[in-house]
Design an enzyme around this catalytic site. Structure first.
Site, PDB file in Angstrom:
ATOM      1  N   GLU A  52       0.821  -1.219   0.000  1.00  0.00           N
ATOM      2  CA  GLU A  52       0.000   0.000   0.000  1.00  0.00           C
ATOM      3  C   GLU A  52       0.849   1.261   0.000  1.00  0.00           C
ATOM      4  O   GLU A  52       1.979   1.269   0.481  1.00  0.00           O
ATOM      5  CB  GLU A  52      -0.957   0.013   1.182  1.00  0.00           C
ATOM      6  CG  GLU A  52      -0.302   0.206   2.533  1.00  0.00           C
ATOM      7  CD  GLU A  52      -1.316   0.390   3.637  1.00  0.00           C
ATOM      8  OE1 GLU A  52      -1.975   1.454   3.678  1.00  0.00           O
ATOM      9  OE2 GLU A  52      -1.445  -0.521   4.469  1.00  0.00           O
ATOM     10  N   ARG A  80      -2.401  11.299   7.089  1.00  0.00           N
ATOM     11  CA  ARG A  80      -2.231  10.588   5.820  1.00  0.00           C
ATOM     12  C   ARG A  80      -3.513  10.613   4.991  1.00  0.00           C
ATOM     13  O   ARG A  80      -3.471  10.368   3.798  1.00  0.00           O
ATOM     14  CB  ARG A  80      -1.824   9.133   6.079  1.00  0.00           C
ATOM     15  CG  ARG A  80      -0.396   8.997   6.554  1.00  0.00           C
ATOM     16  CD  ARG A  80      -0.027   7.572   6.918  1.00  0.00           C
ATOM     17  NE  ARG A  80      -0.118   6.683   5.773  1.00  0.00           N
ATOM     18  CZ  ARG A  80      -0.411   5.398   5.845  1.00  0.00           C
ATOM     19  NH1 ARG A  80      -0.682   4.839   7.002  1.00  0.00           N
ATOM     20  NH2 ARG A  80      -0.440   4.650   4.765  1.00  0.00           N
ATOM     21  N   ARG A 132      -5.539   5.843  -0.900  1.00  0.00           N
ATOM     22  CA  ARG A 132      -4.415   4.921  -1.035  1.00  0.00           C
ATOM     23  C   ARG A 132      -4.388   4.311  -2.432  1.00  0.00           C
ATOM     24  O   ARG A 132      -5.405   4.220  -3.112  1.00  0.00           O
ATOM     25  CB  ARG A 132      -4.525   3.738  -0.052  1.00  0.00           C
ATOM     26  CG  ARG A 132      -4.629   4.088   1.404  1.00  0.00           C
ATOM     27  CD  ARG A 132      -3.281   4.471   1.994  1.00  0.00           C
ATOM     28  NE  ARG A 132      -3.381   4.643   3.427  1.00  0.00           N
ATOM     29  CZ  ARG A 132      -3.803   5.738   4.031  1.00  0.00           C
ATOM     30  NH1 ARG A 132      -4.179   6.778   3.332  1.00  0.00           N
ATOM     31  NH2 ARG A 132      -3.846   5.810   5.344  1.00  0.00           N
ATOM     32  N   HIS A 152     -10.400   4.850   2.370  1.00  0.00           N
ATOM     33  CA  HIS A 152      -9.652   4.008   3.316  1.00  0.00           C
ATOM     34  C   HIS A 152     -10.133   2.565   3.306  1.00  0.00           C
ATOM     35  O   HIS A 152     -10.573   2.026   4.308  1.00  0.00           O
ATOM     36  CB  HIS A 152      -9.719   4.598   4.733  1.00  0.00           C
ATOM     37  CG  HIS A 152      -8.586   4.137   5.598  1.00  0.00           C
ATOM     38  ND1 HIS A 152      -8.743   3.160   6.544  1.00  0.00           N
ATOM     39  CD2 HIS A 152      -7.288   4.499   5.638  1.00  0.00           C
ATOM     40  CE1 HIS A 152      -7.583   2.944   7.147  1.00  0.00           C
ATOM     41  NE2 HIS A 152      -6.687   3.750   6.609  1.00  0.00           N
TER      42      HIS A 152
END
Length: 145
Positions: A99, A110, A114, A134
């Protein structure tokens, strides 16, 4: 009292039932109806709708370039093994997926975006997925578009 079928007749009957179900399924597909075995789950359907690399946010495009180049990455968690515990991606052996954080402008953390890539060689991924929530949903990345 009925005599039990011999093993050869049982095998023939089983073969006929299997053939009939396959033919029925093929006829259903020809008619535009999906038999149960041909339907995908909601998670699989979502995975079937790929997103072009050029359609991703510029930050994601940059992270994808860095993945292919082997870095550098902004976050220490980038490049770590993604466990796929949610089983939202196709099942693969542990260590297949890695990831990477896609920075979110204005976020002090963050964030939720992703890219998860999988393959034997990290810089030459077989497949990559993008999530902006997420890991709740994933879209395969089509690098050609």
């Amino acid at each position: 009292m009925k005599k039990p079928l011999s093993k050869s007749w049982t095998g023939i009957a089983t073969s006929l039932l299997v053939s009939a179900s396959v033919l029925t399924g093929a006829a259903m597909l020809d008619a535009g109806v999906s038999p149960a075995w041909a339907r995908s789950s909601p998670a699989e359907s979502a995975l079937n709708s790929a997103i072009g690399l050029s359609q991703l946010p510029t930050q994601a495009q940059d992270v994808h370039r860095r993945i292919l180049a082997g870095g550098p990455f902004k976050y220490t968690k980038d490049g770590t093994v993604f466990g796929n515990r949610e089983r939202a991606l196709p099942r693969k052996p542990r260590g297949f997926y890695h990831e990477y954080t896609v920075p979110t402008p204005g976020s002090r953390t963050r964030g939720a975006r992703r890219i998860v890539c999988g393959g034997e060689v990290v810089q030459i991924p077989e497949t990559c997925f993008y999530t902006e929530d997420h890991y709740s949903s994933f879209k395969p990345i089509d690098p050609r578009h």
